[in-house]
Scaffold this active site. Structure first.
Site, PDB file in Angstrom:
ATOM      1  N   PRO A 225       0.788  -1.241   0.000  1.00 17.10           N
ATOM      2  CA  PRO A 225       0.000   0.000   0.000  1.00 17.10           C
ATOM      3  C   PRO A 225       0.817   1.287   0.000  1.00 17.10           C
ATOM      4  CG  PRO A 225      -0.021  -1.004   2.174  1.00 17.10           C
ATOM      5  CD  PRO A 225       0.766  -1.928   1.299  1.00 17.10           C
ATOM      6  N   ASP A 248       2.008   2.413 -11.824  1.00 21.76           N
ATOM      7  CA  ASP A 248       0.963   3.429 -11.898  1.00 21.76           C
ATOM      8  C   ASP A 248       1.001   4.305 -10.664  1.00 21.76           C
ATOM      9  OD1 ASP A 248      -0.566   2.028  -9.948  1.00 21.76           O
ATOM     10  OD2 ASP A 248      -1.199   0.656 -11.525  1.00 21.76           O
ATOM     11  N   LYS A 270      -2.901   5.334 -13.269  1.00 22.55           N
ATOM     12  CA  LYS A 270      -4.223   5.780 -13.645  1.00 22.55           C
ATOM     13  C   LYS A 270      -4.769   6.618 -12.514  1.00 22.55           C
ATOM     14  CE  LYS A 270      -5.286   0.955 -14.565  1.00 22.55           C
ATOM     15  NZ  LYS A 270      -6.048  -0.185 -14.089  1.00 22.55           N
ATOM     16  N   GLY A 301      -0.251  -1.493  -6.997  1.00 23.13           N
ATOM     17  CA  GLY A 301      -0.439  -1.114  -5.599  1.00 23.13           C
ATOM     18  C   GLY A 301      -1.113  -2.268  -4.866  1.00 23.13           C
ATOM     19  N   ASP A 303      -2.246  -5.641  -3.464  1.00 20.58           N
ATOM     20  CA  ASP A 303      -2.173  -6.995  -3.991  1.00 20.58           C
ATOM     21  C   ASP A 303      -2.737  -7.001  -5.414  1.00 20.58           C
ATOM     22  OD1 ASP A 303      -2.079 -10.089  -3.143  1.00 20.58           O
ATOM     23  OD2 ASP A 303      -3.788  -9.710  -4.468  1.00 20.58           O
ATOM     24  N   ILE A 306      -6.457  -8.121  -5.806  1.00 20.52           N
ATOM     25  CA  ILE A 306      -7.570  -7.498  -5.063  1.00 20.52           C
ATOM     26  C   ILE A 306      -7.852  -6.142  -5.705  1.00 20.52           C
ATOM     27  CG2 ILE A 306      -8.340  -6.592  -2.835  1.00 20.52           C
ATOM     28  CD1 ILE A 306      -6.841  -8.831  -1.497  1.00 20.52           C
ATOM     29  N   THR A 331      -2.374  -5.983   0.858  1.00 19.36           N
ATOM     30  CA  THR A 331      -3.462  -5.186   0.303  1.00 19.36           C
ATOM     31  C   THR A 331      -3.742  -3.969   1.208  1.00 19.36           C
ATOM     32  OG1 THR A 331      -5.677  -5.296  -0.615  1.00 19.36           O
ATOM     33  CG2 THR A 331      -5.313  -6.511   1.444  1.00 19.36           C
ATOM     34  N   ALA A 332      -4.333  -2.926   0.603  1.00 17.96           N
ATOM     35  CA  ALA A 332      -4.554  -1.677   1.339  1.00 17.96           C
ATOM     36  C   ALA A 332      -5.306  -1.920   2.652  1.00 17.96           C
ATOM     37  CB  ALA A 332      -5.314  -0.687   0.463  1.00 17.96           C
ATOM     38  N   MET A 383     -11.827   2.341  -3.069  1.00 19.16           N
ATOM     39  CA  MET A 383     -12.299   3.314  -4.065  1.00 19.16           C
ATOM     40  C   MET A 383     -13.638   3.934  -3.643  1.00 19.16           C
ATOM     41  SD  MET A 383     -11.325   1.114  -7.455  1.00 19.16           S
ATOM     42  CE  MET A 383     -11.652  -0.497  -6.767  1.00 19.16           C
ATOM     43  N   GLY A 412      -2.762   5.417   3.494  1.00 24.38           N
ATOM     44  CA  GLY A 412      -2.325   4.564   4.600  1.00 24.38           C
ATOM     45  C   GLY A 412      -0.915   4.036   4.408  1.00 24.38           C
TER      46      GLY A 412
HETATM   47  N1  SAH Z   1      -4.825  -3.738  -5.478  1.00 22.11           N
HETATM   48  C1  SAH Z   1      -4.954  -2.699  -4.495  1.00 22.11           C
HETATM   49  C2  SAH Z   1      -6.245  -1.945  -4.621  1.00 22.11           C
HETATM   50  C3  SAH Z   1      -6.413  -1.211  -5.897  1.00 22.11           C
HETATM   51  S1  SAH Z   1      -7.909  -0.315  -5.980  1.00 22.11           S
HETATM   52  C4  SAH Z   1      -4.787  -3.308  -3.104  1.00 22.11           C
HETATM   53  O1  SAH Z   1      -4.766  -4.515  -2.951  1.00 22.11           O
HETATM   54  O2  SAH Z   1      -4.663  -2.537  -2.164  1.00 22.11           O
HETATM   55  C5  SAH Z   1      -7.409   1.271  -5.465  1.00 22.11           C
HETATM   56  C6  SAH Z   1      -7.962   1.588  -4.102  1.00 22.11           C
HETATM   57  O3  SAH Z   1      -7.170   0.947  -3.110  1.00 22.11           O
HETATM   58  C7  SAH Z   1      -7.894   3.034  -3.739  1.00 22.11           C
HETATM   59  O4  SAH Z   1      -8.997   3.744  -4.303  1.00 22.11           O
HETATM   60  C8  SAH Z   1      -8.012   2.971  -2.242  1.00 22.11           C
HETATM   61  O5  SAH Z   1      -9.316   2.734  -1.831  1.00 22.11           O
HETATM   62  C9  SAH Z   1      -7.223   1.743  -1.927  1.00 22.11           C
HETATM   63  N2  SAH Z   1      -5.822   2.053  -1.556  1.00 22.11           N
HETATM   64  C10 SAH Z   1      -4.711   1.647  -2.148  1.00 22.11           C
HETATM   65  N3  SAH Z   1      -3.618   2.093  -1.486  1.00 22.11           N
HETATM   66  C11 SAH Z   1      -4.075   2.773  -0.431  1.00 22.11           C
HETATM   67  C12 SAH Z   1      -3.457   3.474   0.651  1.00 22.11           C
HETATM   68  N4  SAH Z   1      -2.128   3.539   0.756  1.00 22.11           N
HETATM   69  N5  SAH Z   1      -4.234   4.075   1.557  1.00 22.11           N
HETATM   70  C13 SAH Z   1      -5.569   4.020   1.467  1.00 22.11           C
HETATM   71  N6  SAH Z   1      -6.204   3.378   0.472  1.00 22.11           N
HETATM   72  C14 SAH Z   1      -5.490   2.771  -0.455  1.00 22.11           C
END
Ligand code: SAH
Length: 467
Positions: A225, A248, A270, A301, A303, A306, A331-332, A383, A412
């Site tokens: 994240p 990205d 994106k 970003g 996983d 996910i 994952t976030a 999102m 985060g």
């Molecule tokens: N594959 C990613 C998610 C991609 S969708 C994962 O597993 O985390 C993109 C969304 O992930 C963002 O709109 C937000 O809701 C969340 N996200 C990703 N990184 C984040 C972070 N550092 N802090 C808060 N939300 C995050």
């Protein structure tokens, strides 16, 4: 380059060693390992050295050096403490174009003995050209500790199958690609695990079944994240192998920086509804680079599987028979939860957790709301910032209490992490008063209350380098 490294085949070849002390003994051990016939000439000879010379099929002559000793030898090593003698030997050898090494006197040498990392048949030689043997030895220690002992067995495996691979692939480039894959893949892992016989079987099968070789490969890497420390070892290892890196907006710049300095970096978007390169374009780029024989890292970003569209990207690769690996990432939800002190599950408050997307389609969010309002469940919205008012309204409308705790975590795990905590009824107003910046994650459920107990200290959401 003052000295060109050459590996010399010494088996059965007579080599002259001048000197009979400890230094000469060390050199004799080396020569004996290489199978040379050792001829020792010295005023005094250690018994161990004499024995080694005899075992090697050579001989010992006790007495003064004579230029006649230089006849019929392949290499000369002077290991005496008599500088004048060393100089004399060196000059005589230079005149005869006979390779000579004088211990600790690089200026008198036409050949030098490097520091060696021995994983026979794999041998690494390191030299500082006589300028700093200590530095060369330091380099050797580093390599000694980073190159597994089993690399020698890996080289032997390659040697056993060299002819078979040559017979299978007429093209030299195909052979290179084949070996590159084998020496870095599961067959090599078998050798490292000491299962050489299994590795042999696997390799024989691989040679038998191998089709045309594709050099390129794609690594779909979950970069976590934000905090670079949350990358896995595997993610880092593959990232550093890559010739091209596609990334990205969600991938932290420090993580992109970890790629090789010579790697090509490609930004592919994106922002929300502003796709720098549309998804089809990304899929195609991955295929194109791999077809050019490149190792391609696709950094995602969190996983990749996910809400990452990772599935779509590898579907295309699989269709095109392009080899790929997927590396999971933090994952976030997991990253934001731990860095903000909100456990996603808890024996008393939540027995399950759901990850859902709050992405608006046609200005509304299509989610099974009735399933999301169970009281002992945590719901994480990815999102969800734009849809926040709708998320709060719908949850209340479908029966979740307006007092249900909700947290919104901005960026985060990064130094910009900020956590806003409220309830379903007041969160929209709170965010209006205290705007946040994407990416943000929303966590709904009783577990959010635990933050007051579990966050290590109150202002930990402010810039904390290690966050
Ligand atoms: N594959 C990613 C998610 C991609 S969708 C994962 O597993 O985390 C993109 C969304 O992930 C963002 O709109 C937000 O809701 C969340 N996200 C990703 N990184 C984040 C972070 N550092 N802090 C808060 N939300 C995050």
């Amino acid at each position: 380059m003052e000295f060109l490294p050459l590996f010399t085949q010494l088996t059965g070849k007579p080599c002259l060693l001048l000197g009979g002390g400890q230094v000469a003994l060390r050199k004799a051990r080396l020569l004996s390992k290489a199978g040379a016939k050792i001829r020792v000439v010295a005023r005094d000879v250690l018994p161990e050295l004499a024995a080694l010379a005899e075992q090697s099929g050579g001989e010992v002559r006790v007495g003064e050096f004579d230029e006649a000793d230089l006849g019929q030898v392949f290499l000369v090593i002077a290991a005496t403490d008599d500088h004048a003698l060393n100089q004399h030997v060196s000059e005589a050898c230079h005149q005869r174009l006979l390779p000579v090494n004088v211990v600790d006197s690089p200026e008198l040498c036409s050949v030098i003995l490097p520091a060696i990392v021995d994983r026979s048949p794999l041998v690494i030689a390191i030299s500082s050209g006589g300028k700093s043997p200590v530095l060369a030895r330091m380099m050797r220690s580093r390599l000694e500790s980073s190159i597994p002992a089993s690399y020698g067995r890996l080289a032997n495996l390659a040697s056993r199958f060299r002819d078979a691979v040559k017979a299978k692939f007429g093209d030299i480039e195909d052979r290179r690609l084949f070996w590159e894959r084998v020496l870095q893949g599961p067959i090599a892992e078998m050798v490292f695990a000491g299962k050489d016989a299994v590795a042999d079987q696997m390799l024989a099968k691989e040679i038998d079944q191998a089709g045309p070789q594709v050099g390129g490969e794609v690594y779909l890497i979950g970069a976590g994240p934000g905090d670079p420390d949350l990358m896995t070892f595997k993610a880092l290892r593959l990232l550093q192998k890559a010739d091209v890196v596609l990334y990205d907006r969600l991938v932290a710049p420090e993580i992109v920086e970890m790629c090789r300095k010579d790697a090509e970096r490609v930004f592919v978007g994106k922002k929300r509804s502003d796709h720098a390169v549309p998804q089809d374009g990304i899929n195609q780029l991955l295929i194109d680079y791999a077809r050019q024989g490149k190792k391609v890292a696709r950094l995602k970003g969190g996983d990749p599987f996910i809400f990452g569209r990772g599935g779509e990207e590898i579907e295309q690769l699989a269709l095109q028979h392009i080899p790929f690996q997927v590396v999971p990432g933090v994952t976030a939800a997991a990253g934001c939860a731990s860095y903000s002190g909100i456990p996603l599950t808890h024996r008393d408050y939540a027995q399950s957790v759901r990850f859902v997307t709050g992405h608006l389609k046609d200005n509304s969010i299509n989610l099974p709301w009735a399933e999301l309002v169970h009281s002992h469940q945590t719901v994480v919205f990815y999102m969800g910032l734009v849809g926040l008012p709708s998320i709060c309204d719908q949850l209340i409308a479908h029966g979740r209490s307006p007092d249900t705790p909700i947290a919104l975590i901005q960026q985060g795990t990064t130094p910009n992490q900020k956590v806003v905590v409220g309830t379903l009824s007041n969160m929209v107003a709170k965010i209006a008063a205290d705007p946040v910046q994407a990416p943000t994650l929303i966590i709904v459920g009783e577990v959010v209350q635990l933050r007051s107990k579990l966050a290590w200290y109150e202002d930990r959401d402010l810039a904390q380098p290690q966050l």
